[in-house]
Write a protein that holds these residues in place. Structure first.
Motif, PDB file in Angstrom:
ATOM      1  N   VAL A 236      11.331  52.979  67.963  1.00 60.31           N
ATOM      2  CA  VAL A 236      10.782  53.138  69.312  1.00 60.31           C
ATOM      3  C   VAL A 236      10.150  54.520  69.450  1.00 60.31           C
ATOM      4  O   VAL A 236       9.040  54.671  69.991  1.00 60.31           O
ATOM      5  N   GLY A 237      10.823  55.546  68.956  1.00 56.94           N
ATOM      6  CA  GLY A 237      10.296  56.906  69.037  1.00 56.94           C
ATOM      7  C   GLY A 237       8.977  57.076  68.308  1.00 56.94           C
ATOM      8  O   GLY A 237       8.165  57.942  68.659  1.00 56.94           O
ATOM      9  N   ALA A 238       8.764  56.220  67.296  1.00 57.11           N
ATOM     10  CA  ALA A 238       7.488  56.250  66.570  1.00 57.11           C
ATOM     11  C   ALA A 238       6.412  55.429  67.257  1.00 57.11           C
ATOM     12  O   ALA A 238       5.286  55.313  66.743  1.00 57.11           O
ATOM     13  N   GLY A 239       6.741  54.852  68.444  1.00 59.61           N
ATOM     14  CA  GLY A 239       5.754  54.082  69.197  1.00 59.61           C
ATOM     15  C   GLY A 239       5.544  52.677  68.696  1.00 59.61           C
ATOM     16  O   GLY A 239       4.520  52.054  69.012  1.00 59.61           O
ATOM     17  N   LEU A 240       6.516  52.123  67.949  1.00 63.24           N
ATOM     18  CA  LEU A 240       6.321  50.828  67.305  1.00 63.24           C
ATOM     19  C   LEU A 240       6.818  49.645  68.130  1.00 63.24           C
ATOM     20  O   LEU A 240       6.713  48.505  67.688  1.00 63.24           O
ATOM     21  N   GLY A 241       7.356  49.894  69.318  1.00 63.43           N
ATOM     22  CA  GLY A 241       7.821  48.791  70.144  1.00 63.43           C
ATOM     23  C   GLY A 241       8.899  49.235  71.112  1.00 63.43           C
ATOM     24  O   GLY A 241       9.146  50.438  71.276  1.00 63.43           O
ATOM     25  N   VAL A 242       9.537  48.260  71.753  1.00 62.91           N
ATOM     26  CA  VAL A 242      10.605  48.526  72.715  1.00 62.91           C
ATOM     27  C   VAL A 242      11.866  47.821  72.242  1.00 62.91           C
ATOM     28  O   VAL A 242      11.821  46.896  71.429  1.00 62.91           O
ATOM     29  N   THR A 243      12.999  48.241  72.769  1.00 62.76           N
ATOM     30  CA  THR A 243      14.267  47.601  72.419  1.00 62.76           C
ATOM     31  C   THR A 243      15.238  47.768  73.570  1.00 62.76           C
ATOM     32  O   THR A 243      14.931  48.411  74.578  1.00 62.76           O
ATOM     33  N   LEU A 244      16.408  47.163  73.446  1.00 61.22           N
ATOM     34  CA  LEU A 244      17.499  47.391  74.380  1.00 61.22           C
ATOM     35  C   LEU A 244      18.596  48.141  73.654  1.00 61.22           C
ATOM     36  O   LEU A 244      18.873  47.869  72.481  1.00 61.22           O
ATOM     37  N   VAL A 245      19.240  49.055  74.365  1.00 60.46           N
ATOM     38  CA  VAL A 245      20.291  49.861  73.768  1.00 60.46           C
ATOM     39  C   VAL A 245      21.441  49.991  74.759  1.00 60.46           C
ATOM     40  O   VAL A 245      21.222  50.064  75.976  1.00 60.46           O
ATOM     41  N   SER A 246      22.664  49.989  74.260  1.00 65.30           N
ATOM     42  CA  SER A 246      23.848  50.044  75.118  1.00 65.30           C
ATOM     43  C   SER A 246      24.211  51.491  75.462  1.00 65.30           C
ATOM     44  O   SER A 246      23.706  52.442  74.863  1.00 65.30           O
ATOM     45  N   ASP A 247      25.131  51.644  76.416  1.00 67.10           N
ATOM     46  CA  ASP A 247      25.607  52.980  76.777  1.00 67.10           C
ATOM     47  C   ASP A 247      26.148  53.723  75.564  1.00 67.10           C
ATOM     48  O   ASP A 247      25.831  54.899  75.354  1.00 67.10           O
ATOM     49  N   LEU A 248      26.988  53.055  74.779  1.00 66.86           N
ATOM     50  CA  LEU A 248      27.533  53.711  73.591  1.00 66.86           C
ATOM     51  C   LEU A 248      26.449  53.958  72.553  1.00 66.86           C
ATOM     52  O   LEU A 248      26.480  54.962  71.836  1.00 66.86           O
ATOM     53  N   GLY A 249      25.490  53.047  72.463  1.00 69.10           N
ATOM     54  CA  GLY A 249      24.378  53.249  71.544  1.00 69.10           C
ATOM     55  C   GLY A 249      23.587  54.505  71.868  1.00 69.10           C
ATOM     56  O   GLY A 249      23.074  55.189  70.976  1.00 69.10           O
ATOM     57  N   LEU A 250      23.505  54.831  73.155  1.00 75.38           N
ATOM     58  CA  LEU A 250      22.777  56.031  73.566  1.00 75.38           C
ATOM     59  C   LEU A 250      23.493  57.308  73.151  1.00 75.38           C
ATOM     60  O   LEU A 250      22.902  58.392  73.166  1.00 75.38           O
ATOM     61  N   ARG A 251      24.771  57.203  72.793  1.00 79.82           N
ATOM     62  CA  ARG A 251      25.501  58.377  72.332  1.00 79.82           C
ATOM     63  C   ARG A 251      25.254  58.656  70.856  1.00 79.82           C
ATOM     64  O   ARG A 251      25.683  59.695  70.338  1.00 79.82           O
ATOM     65  N   LEU A 252      24.596  57.739  70.172  1.00 76.96           N
ATOM     66  CA  LEU A 252      24.165  57.995  68.805  1.00 76.96           C
ATOM     67  C   LEU A 252      23.019  59.002  68.840  1.00 76.96           C
ATOM     68  O   LEU A 252      22.458  59.294  69.899  1.00 76.96           O
TER      69      LEU A 252
END
Length: 308
Positions: A236-252
């Motif tokens: 996603v950071g490379a601009g290649l698309g979108v995704t869903l991420v969980s609260d715990l995933g955001l702590r990665l």
């Protein structure tokens, strides 16, 4: 004749899994190590337990007979262990837990640190498995407990032989390239035209996202299929698309170039700990559950499902 519990567990796994390769994978040993131990078991008992069929093996009639007794022996050992823990009244136990990346990095550090300080006799070892495999590993005795997940759009089927304690409820968020969504919230259907980065439909996470998209009226265009949320965020950071991420995933580790946007209709993911249902209550296990619940609460993740 002296039977090794270690080798009996391998025999039991061979019967359950069907092949030495699958038994080795479930026990986290090499195939050659399991083959060697099974050969030693056959030598110990002095009868033929296996027959070779092509590249595989099959239990003989005596192999099936010993496996039936192995189930009883290993079950008795587990019950004796639980009874001793309860009778001692002291918190001393070694437990093996099934985890995956986001719970291992988000929930375990705080939980195990506080547990070690308050109950140093409780030792928790972890094994990283796919979320879909952890409940089965608890059911067959490979693990003492495991983290399992349930999605609001895709509830999982539950094994009545297992207990489940909710430890956290997460929201899923849209992770989009920086600047792609100008508002603070976004509806899932507003992301329909974007390319998606998503876990495969073999995973519970991948199926849950696909079902959520379908309920919002679209089939996602999936350009990249990856299993780990951390990998998806890099793309996603490379601009290649979108995704869903969980609260715990955001702590990665979150790479630059990403905006995290709340969904207007919340998608929830419930994290629970699964363990075998037994007649004897296991205090050490309950203390592990409580420590994880406390760790989740400190992160702002409730242990009761949140209504949308």
């Amino acid at each position: 004749m002296e039977l090794s519990l270690h080798r009996l567990r391998m025999l039991r796994e061979l019967r359950r899994r069907g092949t030495v390769t699958a038994a080795a994978a479930s026990l986290h040993y090499t195939v050659s190590a399991v083959s060697q131990q099974l050969a030693l078991l056959e030598r110990d008992v002095g009868v033929k337990l296996f027959e070779r069929l092509g590249r595989g093996v099959q239990l003989t009639e005596l192999g099936f007979l010993l496996t039936d007794h192995a189930e009883e022996i290993l079950g008795s050992v587990e019950r004796a262990t639980l009874a001793l823990e309860e009778a001692q009244g002291t918190m001393s136990a070694r437990l093996t837990a099934g985890v995956w990346a986001s719970v291992a990095s988000g929930l375990l550090p705080g939980a195990l640190t506080s547990l070690a300080a308050e109950h140093p006799g409780i030792q928790v070892r972890t094994r990283e498995l796919a979320p879909e495999a952890t409940a089965e590993a608890v059911r067959d005795g490979t693990l003492d407990l495991s983290f399992v997940i349930d999605y609001s759009d895709a509830p999982m089927r539950w094994d009545t032989g297992l207990e489940r304690a909710v430890v956290a409820v997460e929201r899923l968020h849209a992770a989009v390239p920086a600047g792609a969504v100008p508002s603070a919230t976004v509806s899932l259907d507003a992301l329909a035209e974007y390319p998606w980065i998503m876990a495969s439909p073999r995973s519970h996470f991948g199926r849950a996202i696909r079902i959520a998209c379908q309920r919002h009226g679209f089939q996602p265009k999936i350009n990249h299929e990856v299993e780990e949320q951390s990998t998806a965020m890099v793309l996603v950071g490379a601009g290649l698309g979108v995704t869903l991420v969980s609260d715990l995933g955001l702590r990665l580790l979150r790479p630059p170039g990403i905006d995290v946007v709340a969904l207007t209709t919340p998608l929830l993911r419930t994290v629970s700990i699964a363990y075998r249902r037994t007649e004897i209550r296991r205090p050490a296990l309950q203390l592990v559950v409580a420590a994880v619940q406390t760790s989740a609460a400190e992160l702002g993740l409730g242990s009761e499902p949140e209504l949308p």
